[in-house]
Scaffold this motif. Structure first.
Motif, PDB file in Angstrom:
ATOM      1  N   THR A  96       0.863  -1.189   0.000  1.00 45.88           N
ATOM      2  CA  THR A  96       0.000   0.000   0.000  1.00 45.88           C
ATOM      3  C   THR A  96       0.894   1.233   0.000  1.00 45.88           C
ATOM      4  O   THR A  96       1.808   1.346   0.820  1.00 45.88           O
ATOM      5  N   LEU A  97       0.625   2.114  -0.954  1.00 45.05           N
ATOM      6  CA  LEU A  97       1.411   3.339  -1.029  1.00 45.05           C
ATOM      7  C   LEU A  97       0.551   4.508  -0.618  1.00 45.05           C
ATOM      8  O   LEU A  97      -0.564   4.684  -1.119  1.00 45.05           O
ATOM      9  N   GLU A  98       1.078   5.293   0.303  1.00 46.51           N
ATOM     10  CA  GLU A  98       0.333   6.457   0.790  1.00 46.51           C
ATOM     11  C   GLU A  98       0.396   7.575  -0.244  1.00 46.51           C
ATOM     12  O   GLU A  98       1.393   7.703  -0.961  1.00 46.51           O
ATOM     13  N   PRO A  99      -0.656   8.404  -0.339  1.00 49.84           N
ATOM     14  CA  PRO A  99      -0.634   9.475  -1.342  1.00 49.84           C
ATOM     15  C   PRO A  99       0.386  10.564  -1.027  1.00 49.84           C
ATOM     16  O   PRO A  99       0.757  10.762   0.132  1.00 49.84           O
ATOM     17  N   ALA A 100       0.789  11.249  -2.086  1.00 48.42           N
ATOM     18  CA  ALA A 100       1.786  12.316  -1.941  1.00 48.42           C
ATOM     19  C   ALA A 100       1.142  13.561  -1.350  1.00 48.42           C
ATOM     20  O   ALA A 100      -0.056  13.804  -1.534  1.00 48.42           O
ATOM     21  N   SER A 101       1.952  14.354  -0.670  1.00 42.85           N
ATOM     22  CA  SER A 101       1.481  15.666  -0.193  1.00 42.85           C
ATOM     23  C   SER A 101       1.573  16.658  -1.360  1.00 42.85           C
ATOM     24  O   SER A 101       2.248  16.388  -2.360  1.00 42.85           O
ATOM     25  N   GLU A 102       0.919  17.799  -1.196  1.00 48.64           N
ATOM     26  CA  GLU A 102       0.983  18.842  -2.239  1.00 48.64           C
ATOM     27  C   GLU A 102       2.437  19.228  -2.509  1.00 48.64           C
ATOM     28  O   GLU A 102       2.839  19.468  -3.647  1.00 48.64           O
ATOM     29  N   GLU A 103       3.215  19.303  -1.426  1.00 44.74           N
ATOM     30  CA  GLU A 103       4.616  19.715  -1.563  1.00 44.74           C
ATOM     31  C   GLU A 103       5.415  18.669  -2.353  1.00 44.74           C
ATOM     32  O   GLU A 103       6.256  19.009  -3.190  1.00 44.74           O
ATOM     33  N   GLU A 104       5.119  17.383  -2.105  1.00 44.28           N
ATOM     34  CA  GLU A 104       5.825  16.330  -2.851  1.00 44.28           C
ATOM     35  C   GLU A 104       5.471  16.383  -4.350  1.00 44.28           C
ATOM     36  O   GLU A 104       6.320  16.164  -5.209  1.00 44.28           O
ATOM     37  N   ILE A 105       4.204  16.694  -4.623  1.00 41.75           N
ATOM     38  CA  ILE A 105       3.795  16.806  -6.037  1.00 41.75           C
ATOM     39  C   ILE A 105       4.548  17.970  -6.688  1.00 41.75           C
ATOM     40  O   ILE A 105       5.120  17.843  -7.768  1.00 41.75           O
ATOM     41  N   ARG A 106       4.565  19.099  -5.981  1.00 40.62           N
ATOM     42  CA  ARG A 106       5.230  20.295  -6.539  1.00 40.62           C
ATOM     43  C   ARG A 106       6.710  20.001  -6.833  1.00 40.62           C
ATOM     44  O   ARG A 106       7.226  20.327  -7.898  1.00 40.62           O
ATOM     45  N   GLN A 107       7.363  19.345  -5.886  1.00 41.82           N
ATOM     46  CA  GLN A 107       8.798  19.086  -6.069  1.00 41.82           C
ATOM     47  C   GLN A 107       9.053  18.085  -7.208  1.00 41.82           C
ATOM     48  O   GLN A 107      10.018  18.214  -7.959  1.00 41.82           O
ATOM     49  N   THR A 108       8.166  17.084  -7.336  1.00 40.13           N
ATOM     50  CA  THR A 108       8.349  16.098  -8.410  1.00 40.13           C
ATOM     51  C   THR A 108       8.220  16.776  -9.776  1.00 40.13           C
ATOM     52  O   THR A 108       8.988  16.495 -10.706  1.00 40.13           O
ATOM     53  N   VAL A 109       7.271  17.707  -9.875  1.00 40.74           N
ATOM     54  CA  VAL A 109       7.099  18.450 -11.138  1.00 40.74           C
ATOM     55  C   VAL A 109       8.335  19.315 -11.406  1.00 40.74           C
ATOM     56  O   VAL A 109       8.794  19.435 -12.542  1.00 40.74           O
ATOM     57  N   LYS A 110       8.899  19.886 -10.356  1.00 39.81           N
ATOM     58  CA  LYS A 110      10.110  20.714 -10.491  1.00 39.81           C
ATOM     59  C   LYS A 110      11.262  19.900 -11.083  1.00 39.81           C
ATOM     60  O   LYS A 110      12.048  20.379 -11.884  1.00 39.81           O
ATOM     61  N   VAL A 111      11.365  18.618 -10.646  1.00 38.34           N
ATOM     62  CA  VAL A 111      12.494  17.783 -11.097  1.00 38.34           C
ATOM     63  C   VAL A 111      12.202  17.161 -12.462  1.00 38.34           C
ATOM     64  O   VAL A 111      13.012  17.248 -13.383  1.00 38.34           O
ATOM     65  N   MET A 112      11.038  16.532 -12.582  1.00 36.85           N
ATOM     66  CA  MET A 112      10.761  15.712 -13.774  1.00 36.85           C
ATOM     67  C   MET A 112       9.806  16.371 -14.772  1.00 36.85           C
ATOM     68  O   MET A 112       9.476  15.781 -15.791  1.00 36.85           O
ATOM     69  N   GLY A 113       9.337  17.593 -14.480  1.00 34.88           N
ATOM     70  CA  GLY A 113       8.512  18.327 -15.441  1.00 34.88           C
ATOM     71  C   GLY A 113       9.395  18.989 -16.496  1.00 34.88           C
ATOM     72  O   GLY A 113      10.561  18.624 -16.658  1.00 34.88           O
ATOM     73  N   GLY A 114       8.821  19.981 -17.178  1.00 32.28           N
ATOM     74  CA  GLY A 114       9.535  20.541 -18.327  1.00 32.28           C
ATOM     75  C   GLY A 114      10.371  21.782 -18.069  1.00 32.28           C
ATOM     76  O   GLY A 114      10.948  22.334 -18.993  1.00 32.28           O
ATOM     77  N   GLU A 115      10.448  22.212 -16.782  1.00 31.96           N
ATOM     78  CA  GLU A 115      11.124  23.495 -16.517  1.00 31.96           C
ATOM     79  C   GLU A 115      12.565  23.538 -17.049  1.00 31.96           C
ATOM     80  O   GLU A 115      12.969  24.495 -17.705  1.00 31.96           O
ATOM     81  N   ASP A 116      13.326  22.488 -16.747  1.00 30.20           N
ATOM     82  CA  ASP A 116      14.728  22.508 -17.182  1.00 30.20           C
ATOM     83  C   ASP A 116      14.858  22.343 -18.698  1.00 30.20           C
ATOM     84  O   ASP A 116      15.744  22.935 -19.326  1.00 30.20           O
ATOM     85  N   TRP A 117      13.975  21.552 -19.286  1.00 24.36           N
ATOM     86  CA  TRP A 117      13.962  21.396 -20.765  1.00 24.36           C
ATOM     87  C   TRP A 117      13.791  22.776 -21.412  1.00 24.36           C
ATOM     88  O   TRP A 117      14.518  23.159 -22.330  1.00 24.36           O
ATOM     89  N   GLN A 118      12.824  23.537 -20.877  1.00 28.54           N
ATOM     90  CA  GLN A 118      12.560  24.872 -21.421  1.00 28.54           C
ATOM     91  C   GLN A 118      13.772  25.795 -21.230  1.00 28.54           C
ATOM     92  O   GLN A 118      14.148  26.535 -22.131  1.00 28.54           O
ATOM     93  N   LEU A 119      14.392  25.685 -20.041  1.00 27.78           N
ATOM     94  CA  LEU A 119      15.579  26.514 -19.778  1.00 27.78           C
ATOM     95  C   LEU A 119      16.690  26.222 -20.778  1.00 27.78           C
ATOM     96  O   LEU A 119      17.353  27.126 -21.275  1.00 27.78           O
ATOM     97  N   TRP A 120      16.879  24.935 -21.073  1.00 27.49           N
ATOM     98  CA  TRP A 120      17.902  24.544 -22.058  1.00 27.49           C
ATOM     99  C   TRP A 120      17.610  25.183 -23.414  1.00 27.49           C
ATOM    100  O   TRP A 120      18.477  25.789 -24.032  1.00 27.49           O
ATOM    101  N   LEU A 121      16.343  25.066 -23.852  1.00 18.69           N
ATOM    102  CA  LEU A 121      16.005  25.577 -25.189  1.00 18.69           C
ATOM    103  C   LEU A 121      16.125  27.091 -25.245  1.00 18.69           C
ATOM    104  O   LEU A 121      16.615  27.652 -26.230  1.00 18.69           O
ATOM    105  N   GLU A 122      15.706  27.754 -24.143  1.00 16.60           N
ATOM    106  CA  GLU A 122      15.829  29.219 -24.083  1.00 16.60           C
ATOM    107  C   GLU A 122      17.294  29.633 -24.176  1.00 16.60           C
ATOM    108  O   GLU A 122      17.650  30.525 -24.937  1.00 16.60           O
ATOM    109  N   THR A 123      18.133  28.930 -23.392  1.00 15.18           N
ATOM    110  CA  THR A 123      19.558  29.287 -23.360  1.00 15.18           C
ATOM    111  C   THR A 123      20.202  29.045 -24.725  1.00 15.18           C
ATOM    112  O   THR A 123      20.991  29.853 -25.204  1.00 15.18           O
ATOM    113  N   LEU A 124      19.833  27.927 -25.349  1.00 14.40           N
ATOM    114  CA  LEU A 124      20.411  27.603 -26.670  1.00 14.40           C
ATOM    115  C   LEU A 124      19.943  28.623 -27.705  1.00 14.40           C
ATOM    116  O   LEU A 124      20.727  29.075 -28.548  1.00 14.40           O
ATOM    117  N   GLU A 125      18.667  29.004 -27.617  1.00 15.68           N
ATOM    118  CA  GLU A 125      18.132  29.959 -28.597  1.00 15.68           C
ATOM    119  C   GLU A 125      18.788  31.333 -28.421  1.00 15.68           C
ATOM    120  O   GLU A 125      19.214  31.959 -29.392  1.00 15.68           O
TER     121      GLU A 125
END
Ligand code: NAD
Length: 395
Positions: free
Chosen positions: A179-208
């Motif tokens: 049984t896995l307990e659900p994530a807190s709002e903070e855990e969701i936010r941090q997971t999106v920070k790591v595995m979402g698109g923020e860094d991908w976008q930063l790379w493309l902005e910097t390259l452009e």
């Protein structure tokens, strides 16, 4: 030194240089035996040392004849340890690329940092001038935001309510409920920070902003969706939220890249045995049954087959036409109705004790160890290996 697998929890703490070299060369052979593609010529792969990123680099180089720059975060051997598998993979890739007369450089460092982005841009300006394809294939447990210094961690948890399912102990082969307990709002936010698109976008902005994106540049990042069975722990969970953010980022990037006639894609790939997937409850059992069913239908694919198909039939399809716009589905065979129906049937049989899974568990274990260069019949693991390896093109 004589190198054997050493487990720390779900992680294998050692890697075998000759075994890793074998895995990389096997992928190169696969691509060389396929038809050469009219693809990109100057490619940047971020997360290039293992899994889908390594396969992307191999298809670009050996399938399209591209010059490649790969960024990854790996470790060379130190004192009594071995290097990481990704390090040995990179050394092998560099040797093979040089032998084939292909330009190739590997940058080892934190892709999330400004420093590594700047170092990569300097190298592009010096050697390749422009980039035709940017592959973003990072899977990381944590990320430091270069603007704020804030460190975020990613977790794999359900959202909203606990999730109970069968999972398997890979050592004892015992099935049990987890049984896995659900994530807190903070855990969701941090997971999106790591595995979402923020860094991908930063790379493309910097390259452009640096003016190193070629006219008509493409960029692709990878996602997973999977079946209903794993939905609560994957697509409906924290990591699914991060992948939603990735798709939203691709849409933003499509607007942003208009000035250079560029396009951004998220490719939804098949589930595969990787260092990360073995640690997710429920997923190994699903993967074992999926492999069994897909093999019986002769449609099983590994990273290299998936990425070759992504390049050949979608991103660089002859005539340049394919149906999908931002989201590409290369997980079509995994999600075929007949495949999923059989997986579900097997799942129910396994859970009610009517199906022996020991063969499938053994195979999973072997494939997992293969990632670290172990369990290849043609390699003599009693022989001494040189753990510390290097290559002048690893910067
Ligand atoms: P992987 O662990 O094999 O590879 C991750 C890569 O990221 C490695 O090259 C590693 O060196 C690099 N990396 C990690 N942290 C880094 C950092 N801070 N700086 C630089 N490099 C760093 O992972 P994978 O399974 O190939 O996953 C790649 C992508 O594909 C992920 O987005 C994942 O969600 C997606 N995906 C995976 C699967 C699967 O079943 N494995 C299925 C579909 C999609």
């Amino acid at each position: 030194m004589i190198i054997k697998p050493k487990f720390r929890g779900f992680v294998c703490a050692t890697a075998h240089p000759e075994g890793c070299a074998y895995l990389v060369k096997k992928q190169i052979q696969y691509v060389k035996a396929e038809q050469q593609l009219e693809g990109p010529k100057r490619v940047l792969v971020i997360g290039a040392s293992t899994g889908y990123g390594l396969a992307s680099r191999i298809v670009a180089a050996f399938g399209c004849g591209a010059s490649t720059i790969g960024v990854s975060l790996e470790k060379n051997a130190l004192h009594n340890t071995t290097a990481t598998a990704g390090w040995y993979n990179t050394v092998t890739f560099e040797k093979e690329a040089a032998a084939a007369g292909l330009y190739s450089r590997s940058i080892n460092g934190d892709a999330f940092s400004n420093e590594i982005k700047e170092k990569t841009i300097e190298l592009i300006k010096q050697d390749l001038k422009k980039i035709d394809l940017v592959v973003y294939s990072i899977a990381a447990p944590r990320r430091t935001d270069p603007a704020t210094g804030e460190m975020s961690s990613s977790v794999i948890k359900p959202i909203g309510k606990p999730f109970t399912s069968k999972t398997i102990n890979l050592n004892s082969h015992d099935l049990y409920d987890v049984t896995l307990e659900p994530a807190s709002e903070e855990e969701i936010r941090q997971t999106v920070k790591v595995m979402g698109g923020e860094d991908w976008q930063l790379w493309l902005e910097t390259l452009e902003n640096a003016g190193v994106l070629a006219e008509g540049v493409k960029t692709v990042s990878y996602s997973y969706i999977g079946p209903e069975l794993t939905y609560p722990i994957y697509t409906g969970g924290t990591i699914g939220k991060a992948k939603e953010h990735l798709v939203a980022t691709a849409k933003l990037l499509n607007d942003q890249l208009e000035s250079v006639g560029g396009q951004a894609f998220v490719s939804v790939n098949k589930a595969l045995v990787t260092q990360a997937s073995a640690a997710i409850p429920v997923v190994p059992l699903y993967l074992m049954l999926l492999t069994k069913v897909m093999e019986s239908k002769n449609i099983n694919e590994d990273c290299i087959e998936q990425i070759y198909r992504l390049f050949a039939d979608r991103l660089y399809a002859a005539g340049g036409r394919f149906d999908e716009t931002t989201v590409i589905r290369i997980d079509d065979r995994e999600l075929r109705e007949d495949v999923q129906a059989e997986v579900l049937q097997l799942w129910e049989q396994v859970c009610s004790g009517n199906q022996d899974v020991s063969g499938a568990v053994e195979r999973f274990r072997r494939e997992f160890l293969n990632l670290f260069g172990f369990e290849y019949e043609n390699i003599d693991y009693e022989q001494e290996s040189e753990a510390e390896q290097g290559h002048p093109h690893i910067l």
